[in-house]
Scaffold this motif. Structure first.
Motif, PDB file in Angstrom:
ATOM      1  N   ILE A 143       0.838  -1.196   0.000  1.00 19.98           N
ATOM      2  CA  ILE A 143       0.000   0.000   0.000  1.00 19.98           C
ATOM      3  C   ILE A 143       0.876   1.250   0.000  1.00 19.98           C
ATOM      4  CG2 ILE A 143      -1.753   1.292   1.277  1.00 19.98           C
ATOM      5  CD1 ILE A 143      -2.848  -1.331   2.308  1.00 19.98           C
ATOM      6  N   ARG A 144       1.934   1.225   0.785  1.00 20.54           N
ATOM      7  CA  ARG A 144       2.871   2.356   0.793  1.00 20.54           C
ATOM      8  C   ARG A 144       3.424   2.602  -0.599  1.00 20.54           C
ATOM      9  NH1 ARG A 144       8.578   0.989   3.121  1.00 20.54           N
ATOM     10  NH2 ARG A 144       8.295  -0.353   1.304  1.00 20.54           N
ATOM     11  N   ASP A 145       3.827   1.538  -1.261  1.00 22.63           N
ATOM     12  CA  ASP A 145       4.375   1.689  -2.612  1.00 22.63           C
ATOM     13  C   ASP A 145       3.312   2.205  -3.581  1.00 22.63           C
ATOM     14  OD1 ASP A 145       6.726   0.689  -1.596  1.00 22.63           O
ATOM     15  OD2 ASP A 145       6.421  -1.345  -2.363  1.00 22.63           O
ATOM     16  N   ALA A 146       2.081   1.723  -3.424  1.00 22.21           N
ATOM     17  CA  ALA A 146       1.000   2.119  -4.331  1.00 22.21           C
ATOM     18  C   ALA A 146       0.712   3.611  -4.226  1.00 22.21           C
ATOM     19  CB  ALA A 146      -0.264   1.316  -4.034  1.00 22.21           C
ATOM     20  N   TYR A 147       0.717   4.139  -2.997  1.00 18.73           N
ATOM     21  CA  TYR A 147       0.430   5.562  -2.806  1.00 18.73           C
ATOM     22  C   TYR A 147       1.685   6.419  -2.810  1.00 18.73           C
ATOM     23  CZ  TYR A 147      -4.476   4.662  -1.774  1.00 18.73           C
ATOM     24  OH  TYR A 147      -5.804   4.312  -1.870  1.00 18.73           O
ATOM     25  N   GLY A 148       2.844   5.779  -2.959  1.00 16.43           N
ATOM     26  CA  GLY A 148       4.084   6.549  -2.975  1.00 16.43           C
ATOM     27  C   GLY A 148       4.439   7.120  -4.330  1.00 16.43           C
ATOM     28  N   SER A 149       3.761   6.669  -5.371  1.00 16.23           N
ATOM     29  CA  SER A 149       4.042   7.178  -6.718  1.00 16.23           C
ATOM     30  C   SER A 149       3.424   8.556  -6.903  1.00 16.23           C
ATOM     31  CB  SER A 149       3.482   6.218  -7.774  1.00 16.23           C
ATOM     32  OG  SER A 149       2.093   6.116  -7.654  1.00 16.23           O
ATOM     33  N   SER A 202      -6.999   6.215  -7.734  1.00 16.29           N
ATOM     34  CA  SER A 202      -8.416   6.430  -7.435  1.00 16.29           C
ATOM     35  C   SER A 202      -8.966   5.378  -6.481  1.00 16.29           C
ATOM     36  CB  SER A 202      -9.238   6.440  -8.728  1.00 16.29           C
ATOM     37  OG  SER A 202      -9.047   5.225  -9.457  1.00 16.29           O
ATOM     38  N   ASN A 203      -8.440   4.164  -6.548  1.00 13.28           N
ATOM     39  CA  ASN A 203      -8.895   3.097  -5.667  1.00 13.28           C
ATOM     40  C   ASN A 203      -7.809   2.040  -5.598  1.00 13.28           C
ATOM     41  OD1 ASN A 203     -10.295   0.462  -4.884  1.00 13.28           O
ATOM     42  ND2 ASN A 203     -11.973   1.917  -4.627  1.00 13.28           N
ATOM     43  N   LEU A 204      -7.511   1.590  -4.387  1.00 11.45           N
ATOM     44  CA  LEU A 204      -6.414   0.650  -4.176  1.00 11.45           C
ATOM     45  C   LEU A 204      -6.590  -0.633  -4.981  1.00 11.45           C
ATOM     46  CD1 LEU A 204      -3.836   0.302  -2.429  1.00 11.45           C
ATOM     47  CD2 LEU A 204      -5.269  -0.836  -0.734  1.00 11.45           C
ATOM     48  N   ILE A 205      -7.833  -1.057  -5.202  1.00 11.90           N
ATOM     49  CA  ILE A 205      -8.088  -2.307  -5.926  1.00 11.90           C
ATOM     50  C   ILE A 205      -7.617  -2.208  -7.377  1.00 11.90           C
ATOM     51  CG2 ILE A 205      -9.935  -3.863  -6.731  1.00 11.90           C
ATOM     52  CD1 ILE A 205     -11.455  -3.225  -4.209  1.00 11.90           C
ATOM     53  N   LEU A 206      -7.495  -1.005  -7.903  1.00 10.16           N
ATOM     54  CA  LEU A 206      -7.081  -0.830  -9.297  1.00 10.16           C
ATOM     55  C   LEU A 206      -5.566  -0.852  -9.458  1.00 10.16           C
ATOM     56  CD1 LEU A 206      -9.606   1.928 -10.423  1.00 10.16           C
ATOM     57  CD2 LEU A 206      -9.848  -0.563 -10.477  1.00 10.16           C
ATOM     58  N   GLN A 207      -4.828  -0.835  -8.355  1.00 11.28           N
ATOM     59  CA  GLN A 207      -3.378  -0.936  -8.440  1.00 11.28           C
ATOM     60  C   GLN A 207      -3.003  -2.362  -8.820  1.00 11.28           C
ATOM     61  OE1 GLN A 207      -1.069  -2.566  -6.244  1.00 11.28           O
ATOM     62  NE2 GLN A 207       0.787  -1.598  -7.022  1.00 11.28           N
ATOM     63  N   ASP A 208      -1.981  -2.538  -9.625  1.00  7.64           N
ATOM     64  CA  ASP A 208      -1.670  -3.833 -10.240  1.00  7.64           C
ATOM     65  C   ASP A 208      -1.617  -4.984  -9.245  1.00  7.64           C
ATOM     66  OD1 ASP A 208      -1.546  -2.508 -12.612  1.00  7.64           O
ATOM     67  OD2 ASP A 208       0.641  -2.580 -12.818  1.00  7.64           O
ATOM     68  N   TYR A 209      -0.873  -4.834  -8.156  1.00  4.49           N
ATOM     69  CA  TYR A 209      -0.702  -5.926  -7.214  1.00  4.49           C
ATOM     70  C   TYR A 209      -2.038  -6.349  -6.614  1.00  4.49           C
ATOM     71  CZ  TYR A 209       0.394  -8.502  -2.974  1.00  4.49           C
ATOM     72  OH  TYR A 209       0.418  -9.454  -1.982  1.00  4.49           O
ATOM     73  N   VAL A 234      -6.922  -9.802  -6.011  1.00  2.88           N
ATOM     74  CA  VAL A 234      -8.369  -9.985  -5.910  1.00  2.88           C
ATOM     75  C   VAL A 234      -8.879 -10.907  -7.011  1.00  2.88           C
ATOM     76  CG1 VAL A 234     -10.596  -8.800  -6.073  1.00  2.88           C
ATOM     77  CG2 VAL A 234      -8.771  -7.820  -4.689  1.00  2.88           C
ATOM     78  N   LEU A 235      -8.369 -10.735  -8.223  1.00  3.44           N
ATOM     79  CA  LEU A 235      -8.787 -11.597  -9.334  1.00  3.44           C
ATOM     80  C   LEU A 235      -8.424 -13.061  -9.045  1.00  3.44           C
ATOM     81  CD1 LEU A 235      -7.836  -9.391 -12.416  1.00  3.44           C
ATOM     82  CD2 LEU A 235     -10.143 -10.035 -11.684  1.00  3.44           C
ATOM     83  N   LYS A 236      -7.263 -13.270  -8.457  1.00  4.30           N
ATOM     84  CA  LYS A 236      -6.829 -14.625  -8.117  1.00  4.30           C
ATOM     85  C   LYS A 236      -7.702 -15.222  -7.018  1.00  4.30           C
ATOM     86  CE  LYS A 236      -2.793 -17.243  -6.469  1.00  4.30           C
ATOM     87  NZ  LYS A 236      -1.388 -17.133  -5.976  1.00  4.30           N
ATOM     88  N   ALA A 237      -8.126 -14.391  -6.069  1.00  4.76           N
ATOM     89  CA  ALA A 237      -8.906 -14.873  -4.939  1.00  4.76           C
ATOM     90  C   ALA A 237     -10.391 -15.008  -5.261  1.00  4.76           C
ATOM     91  CB  ALA A 237      -8.739 -13.919  -3.749  1.00  4.76           C
ATOM     92  N   GLU A 238     -10.834 -14.413  -6.360  1.00  2.05           N
ATOM     93  CA  GLU A 238     -12.262 -14.320  -6.643  1.00  2.05           C
ATOM     94  C   GLU A 238     -13.000 -15.659  -6.668  1.00  2.05           C
ATOM     95  OE1 GLU A 238     -15.217 -12.772 -10.197  1.00  2.05           O
ATOM     96  OE2 GLU A 238     -13.204 -11.903 -10.067  1.00  2.05           O
TER      97      GLU A 238
END
Length: 476
Positions: A375-381, A386-393, A398-402
């Motif tokens: 999360i730190r890396d995602a918001y560090g750029s 717009s939403n954490l779920i849209l970040q690649d990792y 989520v897609l893998k866990a679905e």
């Protein structure tokens, strides 16, 4: 001449006492005051050897023991007690002294106190402190907000007192006014969701698959070694493994009635004000409320009997599915919490640095978890997320866990096991990724009974249909 103390602590219940000991252990002189002097005496008697303490029996002596500009942390119950302590303390202070509220105060109360004390030339800091009694002693996560200049005065102390992760203190200036207490409030909301999700996983394993507490303790221990690695998963395993004086699992004897202190409710209420879909946290709050209605539940259990599922042996794939549902729902809870902080930052003009928030939550606090580094890396750029779920990792996770997530929700519904956090998180995910949802019908209904208008896909502007007249459509 007696050396003056660097820091004063008012309120010496467990959290206040442990923060005072923490500061003393780190080499700071600590003045102590508690309304009931026996707590002061006990702390000095038992832990006076840990550092330089200056106990005081009255406020005048307490304030006189501090080096100027004075720094005083208040550790009392949120609400009126904080105001009462401030009212008692202010007459003894000088211009430029700093008062810190280290409790779980509502951020709007902190804003009010900030302005009131500013008018008296007293600097005020609202500082969220997370980590419980152990964190307060060994190193908590600290979220101070107020004036940056005031923070600069306390920074050498609080960054040394805070937990350290990879050489970085779990403390940073959050923002003006009540920003620090706001971020702590959202932290606690995420904590509510995280704990509710864990209990739903526990309920599924116990009710559907018949696992006992020791077996579930082993499952949670295994989960801690993977993506779910977190403090809450660690202590879940410990609680499930604990036996009482009868030799039976302690958890089986604990009344299923959860309590709360209000921060989760505040988080949910504020999300409604900001228009943020905080489904996971809000459902976790409601689940606690329902659990507290134990008398009603006992009555309903007789009138609406629950049919215990036939025993199913848990296969590795079954437990993996529950793990996946837990992880995906946890991501949703954090995504919603960070979306709420984004909205609040814009609404209140705080300019919150969410990458820094994730950084200081990596240690000391209750929701510390391995994926906070992500999360730190995602918001560090530099780009706006717009939403954490849209970040690649997190998208890939989520897609893998679905598949497992859907399987678990279906299983719970089939067997009558309540999973409000799992299911609402999945519904949020499904609603989020729909390019076109059903709200078009909702707007049509609103226009029919209330002339609230609607917008069209093929034209600009707002429209209204004269439903009860000639049925024509007009642009408004």
């Amino acid at each position: 001449m007696t050396e003056l103390a660097d820091l004063g602590v008012m309120g010496l219940a467990v959290m206040g006492a442990n923060l005072a000991r923490n500061a003393a252990r780190k080499g700071f002189g600590v003045a102590l005051y508690n309304r009931h002097g026996d707590k002061t005496d006990t702390l000095v008697s038992e832990f006076g050897h840990e550092g330089r303490f200056s106990p005081a029996k009255d406020l005048a002596g307490f304030v006189a023991a501090l080096a100027k500009p004075r720094v005083i942390i208040i550790m009392v119950k949120a609400g009126k007690p904080v105001d009462d302590v401030i009212d008692d303390l202010v007459p003894h202070l000088d211009d430029g002294d700093i008062v810190i509220d280290g409790g779980n105060s509502l951020f709007t109360d902190t804003d009010r106190r900030f302005e009131t004390l500013k008018s008296k030339n007293i600097r005020f800091i609202g500082m969220g402190v997370s980590g419980g009694e152990e964190g307060a002693l060994e190193g908590p996560s600290m979220m101070p907000g107020g004036e940056r200049e005031a923070y600069a005065r306390i920074e050498p102390m609080v960054t040394k007192m805070a937990a350290q992760v990879d050489g970085t203190p779990c403390c940073t200036f959050i923002g003006p006014g009540g920003a620090g207490h706001y971020v702590k409030m959202v932290h606690n909301g995420i904590e509510y969701a995280d704990m509710q999700l864990i209990t739903e996983a526990y309920d599924l394993m116990k009710t559907v698959y018949g696992l006992d507490a020791p077996a579930m303790a082993d499952v949670f221990k295994q989960w801690k070694s993977g993506d779910l690695d977190s403090y809450l998963i660690e202590i879940t395993a410990a609680v499930l493994a604990k036996t009482d004086s009868t030799g039976h699992p302690l958890v089986d004897s604990i009344v299923d009635q959860a309590e709360q202190k209000g921060t989760g409710r505040w988080t949910a209420a504020n999300a409604l004000e900001l228009g943020v879909p905080l489904t996971g946290i809000t459902e976790a709050v409601f689940a606690r409320v329902l659990s507290s209605q134990r008398k009603l539940r006992l009555e309903a259990a007789k009138a609406l009997p629950f049919k215990q599922p036939a025993g199913r042996k848990a296969q590795a794939a079954d437990l993996d599915a529950i793990r996946d549902a837990l992880y995906a729902s946890k991501i949703v809870a954090y995504a919603q919490g960070f979306e709420q902080m984004t909205a609040a930052s814009q609404q209140y003009g705080w300019d919150l640095k969410l990458g820094e928030v994730a950084t200081i939550w990596r240690g000391g606090c209750i929701i510390r978890a391995r994926f906070l580094d992500r999360i730190r890396d995602a918001y560090g750029s530099e780009t706006t997320l717009s939403n954490l779920i849209l970040q690649d990792y997190f998208r890939d996770a989520v897609l893998k866990a679905e598949p497992g997530w859907r399987r678990v929700v279906s299983l719970a519904v089939e067997h009558g096991v309540a999973i409000p956090a799992f299911s609402s998180s999945l519904s949020y995910y499904d609603g989020l990724r729909r390019e076109r949802g059903p709200a078009n019908l909702l707007q049509g209904l609103r226009d029919y009974f209330g002339a609230h208008t609607y917008r069209r896909l093929d034209q600009e502007g707002s429209f209204h249909t004269r439903w009860s007249q000639d049925g024509s459509e007009v642009k408004v």
